[in-house]
Each structure stands twice: as C-alpha cells, then as structure tokens.
Write a protein that holds these residues in place. Structure first.
Motif, PDB file in Angstrom:
ATOM      1  N   VAL A 165       0.830  -1.207   0.000  1.00 35.36           N
ATOM      2  CA  VAL A 165       0.000   0.000   0.000  1.00 35.36           C
ATOM      3  C   VAL A 165       0.863   1.254   0.000  1.00 35.36           C
ATOM      4  O   VAL A 165       0.550   2.240  -0.656  1.00 35.36           O
ATOM      5  N   ASP A 166       1.976   1.217   0.728  1.00 37.49           N
ATOM      6  CA  ASP A 166       2.814   2.398   0.910  1.00 37.49           C
ATOM      7  C   ASP A 166       3.802   2.575  -0.233  1.00 37.49           C
ATOM      8  O   ASP A 166       4.944   2.116  -0.174  1.00 37.49           O
ATOM      9  N   ASP A 167       3.347   3.254  -1.275  1.00 35.83           N
ATOM     10  CA  ASP A 167       4.228   3.550  -2.406  1.00 35.83           C
ATOM     11  C   ASP A 167       4.959   4.871  -2.147  1.00 35.83           C
ATOM     12  O   ASP A 167       4.662   5.577  -1.191  1.00 35.83           O
ATOM     13  N   VAL A 168       5.921   5.177  -2.984  1.00 36.30           N
ATOM     14  CA  VAL A 168       6.726   6.384  -2.805  1.00 36.30           C
ATOM     15  C   VAL A 168       6.567   7.284  -4.016  1.00 36.30           C
ATOM     16  O   VAL A 168       7.005   6.946  -5.116  1.00 36.30           O
ATOM     17  N   ASP A 169       5.903   8.412  -3.800  1.00 40.14           N
ATOM     18  CA  ASP A 169       5.747   9.420  -4.846  1.00 40.14           C
ATOM     19  C   ASP A 169       6.372  10.748  -4.453  1.00 40.14           C
ATOM     20  O   ASP A 169       6.733  11.539  -5.312  1.00 40.14           O
ATOM     21  N   THR A 170       6.478  11.006  -3.137  1.00 43.32           N
ATOM     22  CA  THR A 170       6.971  12.292  -2.640  1.00 43.32           C
ATOM     23  C   THR A 170       8.081  12.074  -1.627  1.00 43.32           C
ATOM     24  O   THR A 170       8.309  10.948  -1.162  1.00 43.32           O
ATOM     25  N   LEU A 171       8.745  13.158  -1.237  1.00 47.21           N
ATOM     26  CA  LEU A 171       9.789  13.085  -0.221  1.00 47.21           C
ATOM     27  C   LEU A 171       9.201  12.614   1.109  1.00 47.21           C
ATOM     28  O   LEU A 171       9.820  11.823   1.823  1.00 47.21           O
ATOM     29  N   LEU A 172       7.989  13.063   1.439  1.00 47.16           N
ATOM     30  CA  LEU A 172       7.325  12.617   2.662  1.00 47.16           C
ATOM     31  C   LEU A 172       7.085  11.112   2.628  1.00 47.16           C
ATOM     32  O   LEU A 172       7.305  10.409   3.625  1.00 47.16           O
ATOM     33  N   ASP A 173       6.670  10.581   1.483  1.00 49.09           N
ATOM     34  CA  ASP A 173       6.496   9.128   1.336  1.00 49.09           C
ATOM     35  C   ASP A 173       7.815   8.408   1.580  1.00 49.09           C
ATOM     36  O   ASP A 173       7.859   7.369   2.245  1.00 49.09           O
ATOM     37  N   LEU A 174       8.893   8.968   1.033  1.00 50.59           N
ATOM     38  CA  LEU A 174      10.213   8.357   1.183  1.00 50.59           C
ATOM     39  C   LEU A 174      10.624   8.354   2.654  1.00 50.59           C
ATOM     40  O   LEU A 174      11.159   7.361   3.152  1.00 50.59           O
ATOM     41  N   GLU A 175      10.354   9.443   3.346  1.00 49.77           N
ATOM     42  CA  GLU A 175      10.681   9.521   4.774  1.00 49.77           C
ATOM     43  C   GLU A 175       9.850   8.529   5.584  1.00 49.77           C
ATOM     44  O   GLU A 175      10.304   8.017   6.602  1.00 49.77           O
ATOM     45  N   ARG A 176       8.628   8.235   5.136  1.00 51.96           N
ATOM     46  CA  ARG A 176       7.736   7.305   5.830  1.00 51.96           C
ATOM     47  C   ARG A 176       8.093   5.842   5.605  1.00 51.96           C
ATOM     48  O   ARG A 176       7.522   4.968   6.256  1.00 51.96           O
ATOM     49  N   VAL A 177       8.998   5.560   4.688  1.00 50.52           N
ATOM     50  CA  VAL A 177       9.347   4.171   4.382  1.00 50.52           C
ATOM     51  C   VAL A 177       9.750   3.434   5.659  1.00 50.52           C
ATOM     52  O   VAL A 177       9.457   2.259   5.821  1.00 50.52           O
ATOM     53  N   GLY A 178      10.401   4.131   6.574  1.00 55.95           N
ATOM     54  CA  GLY A 178      10.700   3.555   7.880  1.00 55.95           C
ATOM     55  C   GLY A 178      11.861   2.590   7.876  1.00 55.95           C
ATOM     56  O   GLY A 178      12.755   2.668   7.043  1.00 55.95           O
ATOM     57  N   ALA A 179      11.806   1.656   8.784  1.00 65.01           N
ATOM     58  CA  ALA A 179      12.944   0.781   9.055  1.00 65.01           C
ATOM     59  C   ALA A 179      12.986  -0.475   8.195  1.00 65.01           C
ATOM     60  O   ALA A 179      13.920  -1.247   8.324  1.00 65.01           O
ATOM     61  N   ARG A 180      12.020  -0.687   7.316  1.00 64.27           N
ATOM     62  CA  ARG A 180      11.974  -1.950   6.587  1.00 64.27           C
ATOM     63  C   ARG A 180      12.138  -1.860   5.079  1.00 64.27           C
ATOM     64  O   ARG A 180      11.645  -2.717   4.370  1.00 64.27           O
ATOM     65  N   PRO A 181      12.809  -0.861   4.549  1.00 60.46           N
ATOM     66  CA  PRO A 181      12.936  -0.880   3.089  1.00 60.46           C
ATOM     67  C   PRO A 181      13.906  -1.967   2.651  1.00 60.46           C
ATOM     68  O   PRO A 181      14.670  -2.499   3.458  1.00 60.46           O
ATOM     69  N   GLY A 182      13.866  -2.255   1.357  1.00 60.36           N
ATOM     70  CA  GLY A 182      14.835  -3.178   0.803  1.00 60.36           C
ATOM     71  C   GLY A 182      16.239  -2.611   0.902  1.00 60.36           C
ATOM     72  O   GLY A 182      16.443  -1.431   1.209  1.00 60.36           O
ATOM     73  N   THR A 183      17.219  -3.436   0.636  1.00 58.50           N
ATOM     74  CA  THR A 183      18.622  -3.080   0.812  1.00 58.50           C
ATOM     75  C   THR A 183      19.021  -1.817   0.052  1.00 58.50           C
ATOM     76  O   THR A 183      19.656  -0.927   0.604  1.00 58.50           O
ATOM     77  N   ARG A 184      18.648  -1.731  -1.208  1.00 57.78           N
ATOM     78  CA  ARG A 184      19.066  -0.591  -2.033  1.00 57.78           C
ATOM     79  C   ARG A 184      18.457   0.723  -1.543  1.00 57.78           C
ATOM     80  O   ARG A 184      19.125   1.745  -1.463  1.00 57.78           O
ATOM     81  N   THR A 185      17.183   0.697  -1.207  1.00 54.85           N
ATOM     82  CA  THR A 185      16.525   1.902  -0.709  1.00 54.85           C
ATOM     83  C   THR A 185      17.081   2.277   0.654  1.00 54.85           C
ATOM     84  O   THR A 185      17.291   3.458   0.938  1.00 54.85           O
ATOM     85  N   ALA A 186      17.361   1.295   1.503  1.00 51.69           N
ATOM     86  CA  ALA A 186      17.934   1.571   2.826  1.00 51.69           C
ATOM     87  C   ALA A 186      19.300   2.243   2.686  1.00 51.69           C
ATOM     88  O   ALA A 186      19.598   3.227   3.382  1.00 51.69           O
ATOM     89  N   GLU A 187      20.127   1.731   1.783  1.00 51.55           N
ATOM     90  CA  GLU A 187      21.450   2.329   1.570  1.00 51.55           C
ATOM     91  C   GLU A 187      21.331   3.760   1.065  1.00 51.55           C
ATOM     92  O   GLU A 187      22.068   4.652   1.490  1.00 51.55           O
ATOM     93  N   LEU A 188      20.392   3.990   0.177  1.00 54.49           N
ATOM     94  CA  LEU A 188      20.186   5.339  -0.356  1.00 54.49           C
ATOM     95  C   LEU A 188      19.699   6.270   0.748  1.00 54.49           C
ATOM     96  O   LEU A 188      20.180   7.399   0.882  1.00 54.49           O
ATOM     97  N   LEU A 189      18.748   5.828   1.569  1.00 53.59           N
ATOM     98  CA  LEU A 189      18.263   6.645   2.670  1.00 53.59           C
ATOM     99  C   LEU A 189      19.375   6.976   3.651  1.00 53.59           C
ATOM    100  O   LEU A 189      19.473   8.102   4.132  1.00 53.59           O
TER     101      LEU A 189
END
Length: 193
Positions: A164-188
C-alpha cells in the motif's frame, strides 16, 4: 508465477530532482529482488538503467511500447500462462511473503487488488493474464473492482502495508521507515543527515 513490474523512464516527478533517478532505480532493484525469489519476472521499461538493474537481478526485460502503464503491462503479459502478479516499481518495502500473499486470491480464481492510499492501483494478482485490462490512472482501484465484477470474478482487496505504501513524494520516502529493501535503505542512509 510471473510478476510484471512496469518502470517508467523519468518517473517520480514529485521527488526532488536530484534524487529522482537514484530513488527510482533503488526501489526498482528492491522490488525486482523480492519478485525473482518467487518466480519469473518481467520488467517493462524503455529506461536503459532500469533495463540494467532488471537484467542484473535475473529479470527478463520487455520493451515499453510508450503508451502508458496499461499498455506497458499488457505488453509484458503477452504470452504469459497461469497466475500473474503486477507490482509497481515504487514499493521499496515489498517482501517475497507479500507477493505470495497477493497470489493467494488469484490461486482461488479471484482478482487480488492492492489499492494505493490515493485510490490508484499498486498491485494486482491475476488468475490469468487474460483478466488484465489497462485501467490505470486516478480511481483505477475502483475500475479494477468493476472490471472483475463485469467478468464475473470475485475480488479480494489486500491491505498489506508493504504494497500500500508507495513512494511518490519526499514525505512518502521519509515514511518508508525501518523496513525498506537493501538498495533503498542504503540510499536513505546516504541522503539522511
């Protein structure tokens, strides 16, 4: 099981320009990685970097016909047999277990549907490729429900937060939280002060 992942070149226009490309490719990598562990994967794109990410992770690449998301998904579903999933590329928290859960309604002959918070469609579980219709855009979740009813199919709406939680905005990206996949976690980690 086949998973189709559409990836549009130049997407994520609501993210800051300096992050768009890196974020989109990181999320694509995370979605493809989760999907390849569940079966065959086709990424439909015209983006050279997206093609590279997909092939490096073992996905087949299908050329995007350039007529929107519906046409892209239809092109990737061509010739597919059996159960198919369609999962957007901006779901960096997706796990193989989420995809397996999405497949359950389709295994039972139903349309599995994960709407986005805005009423669009983030993921579909199709009992067969022939069930798909190019209905993406505003309000598409409702259109997919109506389409299933018109076909005489039951549908099951799933509220898996990772889908449900897709990423379209910076706020969405900040909401990804502690469980993103490896690549997104490294980028964050790299962009967070």
């Amino acid at each position: 099981m086949l998973t189709v992942i559409p990836f549009r070149a130049g997407g994520k226009s609501r993210l800051p320009e300096e992050l768009r490309r890196e974020v989109a490719l990181a999320m694509l990598g995370d979605v493809v990685e989760a999907a390849v562990s569940t079966g065959d994967v086709r990424v439909v794109t015209s983006d050279a970097a997206g093609r590279l990410v997909a092939t490096d992770l073992g996905a087949e690449v299908v050329d995007d016909p350039g007529e929107g998301q519906g046409a892209a998904v239809a092109a990737a579903l061509e010739g597919a047999q059996g159960l198919c999933l369609v999962v957007n590329a901006d779901l960096p928290r997706v796990r193989p277990s989420d995809l397996n859960a999405l497949a359950v309604p389709a295994l039972l002959g139903k349309l599995g549907l994960v709407p986005g918070r805005d009423g669009t469609t983030n993921a579909l579980g199709l009992p067969s490729a022939g069930v798909f219709a190019p209905l993406y855009g505003p309000g598409s979740a409702g259109q997919f429900r109506a389409h299933a009813s018109a076909l005489g199919l039951d549908f099951e709406e799933l509220t898996l937060s990772s889908l449900v939680d897709d990423v379209d905005t910076l706020l969405d990206l900040e909401r990804v939280g502690a469980r993103p996949g490896t690549r997104t976690a490294e980028l964050l980690d790299a962009i967070t002060p």
